[in-house]
Design a protein around this motif. Structure first.
Motif, PDB file in Angstrom:
ATOM      1  N   ILE A 175      14.526  -1.795  11.704  1.00  0.00           N
ATOM      2  CA  ILE A 175      15.422  -1.276  10.669  1.00  0.00           C
ATOM      3  C   ILE A 175      15.583   0.229  10.813  1.00  0.00           C
ATOM      4  O   ILE A 175      14.608   0.967  10.822  1.00  0.00           O
ATOM      5  CB  ILE A 175      14.884  -1.632   9.269  1.00  0.00           C
ATOM      6  CG1 ILE A 175      14.934  -3.152   9.082  1.00  0.00           C
ATOM      7  CG2 ILE A 175      15.676  -0.930   8.183  1.00  0.00           C
ATOM      8  CD1 ILE A 175      14.324  -3.636   7.805  1.00  0.00           C
ATOM      9  N   LYS A 176      16.831   0.665  10.942  1.00  0.00           N
ATOM     10  CA  LYS A 176      17.113   2.090  11.094  1.00  0.00           C
ATOM     11  C   LYS A 176      17.901   2.649   9.915  1.00  0.00           C
ATOM     12  O   LYS A 176      18.307   3.809   9.927  1.00  0.00           O
ATOM     13  CB  LYS A 176      17.897   2.331  12.388  1.00  0.00           C
ATOM     14  CG  LYS A 176      17.129   1.958  13.657  1.00  0.00           C
ATOM     15  CD  LYS A 176      17.969   2.252  14.892  1.00  0.00           C
ATOM     16  CE  LYS A 176      17.166   1.979  16.169  1.00  0.00           C
ATOM     17  NZ  LYS A 176      16.835   0.555  16.327  1.00  0.00           N
TER      18      LYS A 176
ATOM     19  N   ASN B 141       8.794   7.147   9.779  1.00  0.00           N
ATOM     20  CA  ASN B 141      10.056   6.878  10.469  1.00  0.00           C
ATOM     21  C   ASN B 141      11.250   7.369   9.645  1.00  0.00           C
ATOM     22  O   ASN B 141      12.285   6.698   9.533  1.00  0.00           O
ATOM     23  CB  ASN B 141      10.196   5.392  10.789  1.00  0.00           C
ATOM     24  CG  ASN B 141       9.178   4.942  11.813  1.00  0.00           C
ATOM     25  OD1 ASN B 141       8.459   5.748  12.402  1.00  0.00           O
ATOM     26  ND2 ASN B 141       9.082   3.635  12.034  1.00  0.00           N
ATOM     27  N   GLY B 142      11.082   8.533   9.013  1.00  0.00           N
ATOM     28  CA  GLY B 142      12.154   9.163   8.250  1.00  0.00           C
ATOM     29  C   GLY B 142      12.309   8.659   6.841  1.00  0.00           C
ATOM     30  O   GLY B 142      13.139   9.170   6.086  1.00  0.00           O
ATOM     31  N   ARG B 143      11.519   7.673   6.446  1.00  0.00           N
ATOM     32  CA  ARG B 143      11.642   7.089   5.108  1.00  0.00           C
ATOM     33  C   ARG B 143      10.578   7.686   4.187  1.00  0.00           C
ATOM     34  O   ARG B 143       9.388   7.641   4.499  1.00  0.00           O
ATOM     35  CB  ARG B 143      11.470   5.571   5.197  1.00  0.00           C
ATOM     36  CG  ARG B 143      11.793   4.823   3.911  1.00  0.00           C
ATOM     37  CD  ARG B 143      11.465   3.348   4.086  1.00  0.00           C
ATOM     38  NE  ARG B 143      12.278   2.741   5.122  1.00  0.00           N
ATOM     39  CZ  ARG B 143      13.487   2.240   4.927  1.00  0.00           C
ATOM     40  NH1 ARG B 143      14.020   2.272   3.713  1.00  0.00           N
ATOM     41  NH2 ARG B 143      14.165   1.712   5.917  1.00  0.00           N
ATOM     42  N   TYR B 144      11.009   8.239   3.042  1.00  0.00           N
ATOM     43  CA  TYR B 144      10.083   8.818   2.073  1.00  0.00           C
ATOM     44  C   TYR B 144       9.451   7.690   1.267  1.00  0.00           C
ATOM     45  O   TYR B 144      10.149   6.859   0.674  1.00  0.00           O
ATOM     46  CB  TYR B 144      10.820   9.781   1.139  1.00  0.00           C
ATOM     47  CG  TYR B 144      10.009  10.253  -0.040  1.00  0.00           C
ATOM     48  CD1 TYR B 144       8.873  11.030   0.147  1.00  0.00           C
ATOM     49  CD2 TYR B 144      10.385   9.928  -1.340  1.00  0.00           C
ATOM     50  CE1 TYR B 144       8.127  11.469  -0.926  1.00  0.00           C
ATOM     51  CE2 TYR B 144       9.656  10.374  -2.424  1.00  0.00           C
ATOM     52  CZ  TYR B 144       8.525  11.142  -2.215  1.00  0.00           C
ATOM     53  OH  TYR B 144       7.787  11.572  -3.294  1.00  0.00           O
ATOM     54  N   LEU B 145       8.098   7.656   1.236  1.00  0.00           N
ATOM     55  CA  LEU B 145       7.436   6.552   0.562  1.00  0.00           C
ATOM     56  C   LEU B 145       5.977   6.874   0.292  1.00  0.00           C
ATOM     57  O   LEU B 145       5.498   7.978   0.543  1.00  0.00           O
ATOM     58  CB  LEU B 145       7.537   5.269   1.409  1.00  0.00           C
ATOM     59  CG  LEU B 145       7.379   5.393   2.928  1.00  0.00           C
ATOM     60  CD1 LEU B 145       5.952   5.661   3.315  1.00  0.00           C
ATOM     61  CD2 LEU B 145       7.888   4.152   3.622  1.00  0.00           C
TER      62      LEU B 145
ATOM     63  N   VAL C   7       5.350  10.941   9.917  1.00  0.00           N
ATOM     64  CA  VAL C   7       4.665  10.004  10.800  1.00  0.00           C
ATOM     65  C   VAL C   7       5.722   9.110  11.453  1.00  0.00           C
ATOM     66  O   VAL C   7       6.505   8.456  10.761  1.00  0.00           O
ATOM     67  CB  VAL C   7       3.647   9.141  10.026  1.00  0.00           C
ATOM     68  CG1 VAL C   7       2.958   8.162  10.980  1.00  0.00           C
ATOM     69  CG2 VAL C   7       2.613  10.016   9.322  1.00  0.00           C
ATOM     70  N   ASP C   8       5.744   9.117  12.756  1.00  0.00           N
ATOM     71  CA  ASP C   8       6.667   8.260  13.497  1.00  0.00           C
ATOM     72  C   ASP C   8       5.868   7.193  14.232  1.00  0.00           C
ATOM     73  O   ASP C   8       4.975   7.502  15.034  1.00  0.00           O
ATOM     74  CB  ASP C   8       7.482   9.072  14.500  1.00  0.00           C
ATOM     75  CG  ASP C   8       8.471   9.996  13.804  1.00  0.00           C
ATOM     76  OD1 ASP C   8       9.094   9.553  12.830  1.00  0.00           O
ATOM     77  OD2 ASP C   8       8.601  11.153  14.234  1.00  0.00           O
ATOM     78  N   VAL C   9       6.197   5.933  13.946  1.00  0.00           N
ATOM     79  CA  VAL C   9       5.487   4.792  14.530  1.00  0.00           C
ATOM     80  C   VAL C   9       6.527   3.855  15.162  1.00  0.00           C
ATOM     81  O   VAL C   9       7.645   3.719  14.641  1.00  0.00           O
ATOM     82  CB  VAL C   9       4.689   4.034  13.445  1.00  0.00           C
ATOM     83  CG1 VAL C   9       3.902   2.885  14.066  1.00  0.00           C
ATOM     84  CG2 VAL C   9       3.751   4.975  12.709  1.00  0.00           C
TER      85      VAL C   9
ATOM     86  N   ASP D 287       5.874  -2.613   8.798  1.00  0.00           N
ATOM     87  CA  ASP D 287       6.566  -3.576   7.946  1.00  0.00           C
ATOM     88  C   ASP D 287       7.109  -2.831   6.731  1.00  0.00           C
ATOM     89  O   ASP D 287       6.346  -2.386   5.870  1.00  0.00           O
ATOM     90  CB  ASP D 287       5.608  -4.685   7.505  1.00  0.00           C
ATOM     91  CG  ASP D 287       6.322  -5.785   6.719  1.00  0.00           C
ATOM     92  OD1 ASP D 287       7.537  -5.644   6.463  1.00  0.00           O
ATOM     93  OD2 ASP D 287       5.660  -6.774   6.351  1.00  0.00           O
ATOM     94  N   VAL D 288       8.442  -2.661   6.677  1.00  0.00           N
ATOM     95  CA  VAL D 288       9.057  -1.942   5.555  1.00  0.00           C
ATOM     96  C   VAL D 288       9.528  -2.894   4.463  1.00  0.00           C
ATOM     97  O   VAL D 288      10.116  -2.470   3.473  1.00  0.00           O
ATOM     98  CB  VAL D 288      10.256  -1.094   6.050  1.00  0.00           C
ATOM     99  CG1 VAL D 288       9.806  -0.092   7.086  1.00  0.00           C
ATOM    100  CG2 VAL D 288      11.349  -2.001   6.611  1.00  0.00           C
TER     101      VAL D 288
END
Length: 587
Positions: free
Chosen positions: A89-90, A252-256, A285-287, A293-294
């Protein structure tokens, strides 16, 4: 037991309960849709903390009429087409539930125009049902206005917090999004007042500094392991606050949120900070996508690492190494910062004279001579005295409770709760007596604070109230700097920085006070009570004899008004002789 299929209206409301928790959830979903639609700039306008209305406008690709209508159907999305897409998912959104869930519990007006189209489309929806579809004039992009959130679920609406608190969540989320996406522009207004503005194509370090302030007190962090990269900034201990503020994690660019990374960060600071304080940080953090699993949280606020231990160790070792290197380079300066952090739990000076009150605050307790005072003498005094005089020390237990001997029993006083009530009464009296600016005590050396935009806004909102107590500030809106020139005389001998930082932390949240003083506005009472709580002596503060006498005498002068602290807890408890006789089975 009969099994029946739920009606679609109920299904939509149940789904909305999972996706739409509060106004910030709506902003999150709409802004993420705008970003996925290739928007360059996103404008957010809020009224009433989002409870009245939320408007999100973007300059993205827009939609034609058919796509606009399909966008409000459940599980309709342009972002997924197969099961395999879930492993890579991008995009920010992918469930296809956001618009349908929002529309089910509010009134929505969508206006959109596809790039290259001649006219736009307007859709009006109430409670999940389309009322009207028509043409409209609209620039390329999309505008969504959501009004009266939870109007058809009153029980959910009752659980929303004050407008200030709900807007705080919106502001925090949008700020976090802006930090990661420096190439995008964002603006935010509340009740017609501009709050945030981040121009597009802003450099990332410049964007980070706009949010965190100067990076002088931050340490760069980087690390790398199999399939995982780490970059960011973590603060020195001196920047830690009680509130979990300015803590930004992006995977991966997603704030969480993520327990693995959060736990590693807490562990990295465990030898430097007490658990009650939280350091600011920004962590990217880039994985590898198939190792994350998002899809484990309805609002996409959490993720799960396939191999969490590797990520934990990478974060822990990288942060500890960066802090250790800075400690070695910083030498004594780092030690001073650490010493200042430890003072946060006890914002009080042990020397000085509060001349306006006539109390002399000694630097240590007056000693009791073991040669002249015997246990039998103390017992005789307890029997003979109706009140305790200066020759008999008030006892302090566990640096928290004061014990006062009375002829008819023993008085137990909670030192924090008692002085909290005392200070509140003094602040209320001063506020009512001063129509504009109160007479404070000038500081010999003015103190300078660096505040972020949120704290600066809270201080500005409270400035008039604080000035009537004797505070005097010089504000610089552009720099975020505040110079404190004067303080109320009653606070002149205390460490004021921890008091003000804690005051701002507490005031950003909904306060739970007991019965409010009705002669002042609720906002005024909450501000004064919060300041009193932060200024009062704390558990663990060792008091001099004069300080103990000061608390006891002033508390007694309040009579029944001094029975509880502003939060409703008792300030004192009396054990009568009859009660003591009963406890010792003498009755």
């Amino acid at each position: 037991m009969k099994i029946k299929k739920l009606p679609s209206s109920l299904i939509d409301k149940i789904a909305a309960g999972e996706v739409v928790e509060r106004p910030a959830s709506v902003v999150k979903e709409l802004v993420e849709n705008a970003l996925d639609a290739d928007a360059n700039f996103v404008k957010v306008e809020i009224k009433g903390g989002g409870k009245d209305s939320i408007l999100v406008r973007d300059d993205g690709v827009g939609m034609d009429r058919e796509d606009a209508k399909h966008a409000f159907e459940r599980h309709s999305t342009s972002k997924l087409s197969s099961v395999e897409d879930l492993t890579s998912i991008k995009t920010f959104g992918f469930r296809g539930e956001a618009l349908s869930s929002i529309a089910a519990v509010s009134k929505v007006v969508l206006q959109t125009k596809e790039r290259g189209s001649v006219e736009g489309t307007q859709i009006v929806i109430t409670g999940g049902k389309i009322d009207r579809v028509s043409s409209c004039a609209h620039p390329e992009g999309t505008t969504v206005k959501v009004s009266n959130l939870f109007y058809n679920i009153p029980a959910r609406r009752k659980f929303l917090k004050t407008s200030r608190t709900e807007f705080k969540h919106i502001r925090e989320w949008l700020t976090a999004q802006a930090v990661a996406l420096s190439e995008n522009g964002f603006s935010l207004s509340h009740n017609g007042r501009d709050i945030l503005h981040f121009p597009a194509e802003q450099g990332q370090e410049e964007r980070i500094e706009e949010v965190l302030g100067s990076l002088e007190d931050f340490v760069p962090v980087s690390g790398e392991s199999d399939y995982t990269n780490l970059d960011g900034f973590v603060s020195l201990p001196g920047k830690a606050r009680k509130r979990r503020k300015n803590q930004y994690l992006y995977v991966n660019g997603r704030y969480l949120r993520n327990k693995t990374v959060g736990g590693a960060l807490r562990k990295a600071y465990s030898d430097l900070l007490p658990s009650s304080l939280n350091p600011p940080y920004i962590m990217f953090v880039d994985v590898r996508e198939d190792l994350v699993d998002v899809n484990i949280h309805p609002r996409k606020e959490e993720i799960k690492f396939i191999n969490s231990s590797r990520v934990y160790n990478l974060v822990l070792n990288s942060v500890k190494t960066a802090l250790s290197m800075r400690l070695e380079q910083g030498g004594s300066d780092f030690s001073v910062r650490l010493e200042n952090v430890q003072k946060l739990s006890s914002p009080r000076k042990r020397t000085g004279v509060a001349k306006d009150r006539g109390f002399s605050f000694d630097s240590q307790e007056r000693p009791i001579s073991r040669a002249t005072v015997k246990p039998v003498d103390i017992l005789d005094r307890i029997r003979d005295q109706e009140q305790v005089d200066d020759s008999f020390p008030i006892l302090q237990i566990a640096n928290l409770y004061l014990v006062v001997a009375k002829e008819d029993g023993v008085l137990l006083i909670d030192q924090h709760a008692a002085e909290e009530r005392i200070l509140l009464e003094e602040f209320l009296a001063r506020y009512k007596s001063e129509k504009e600016k109160g007479a404070g005590q000038k500081l010999l050396i003015p103190q300078v604070f660096e505040l972020d935009k949120e704290d600066f806004g809270i201080l500005v909102e409270s400035e008039n109230i604080l000035e009537r107590l004797g505070f005097e500030f010089e504000l610089s809106d552009e720099e975020g700097l505040v110079k404190l020139v004067s303080v109320p005389a009653v606070l002149a001998e205390r460490e004021i920085k921890p008091i003000l930082y804690g005051f701002l932390d507490d005031l950003s949240e909904d306060q739970n006070f007991g019965d409010r003083e009705t002669t002042v506005a609720p906002q005024v009472y909450d501000t004064l009570a919060t300041l009193a709580c932060r200024s009062a002596v704390k558990k663990g503060d060792r008091l001099s004899l004069r300080e103990k006498e000061n608390i006891v005498n002033r508390l007694q002068s309040l009579d029944s008004r001094g029975a509880t602290c502003p939060h409703g807890r008792p300030t004192w408890i009396k054990l009568s002789l009859s009660r003591l006789d009963s406890m010792f089975k003498r009755a």
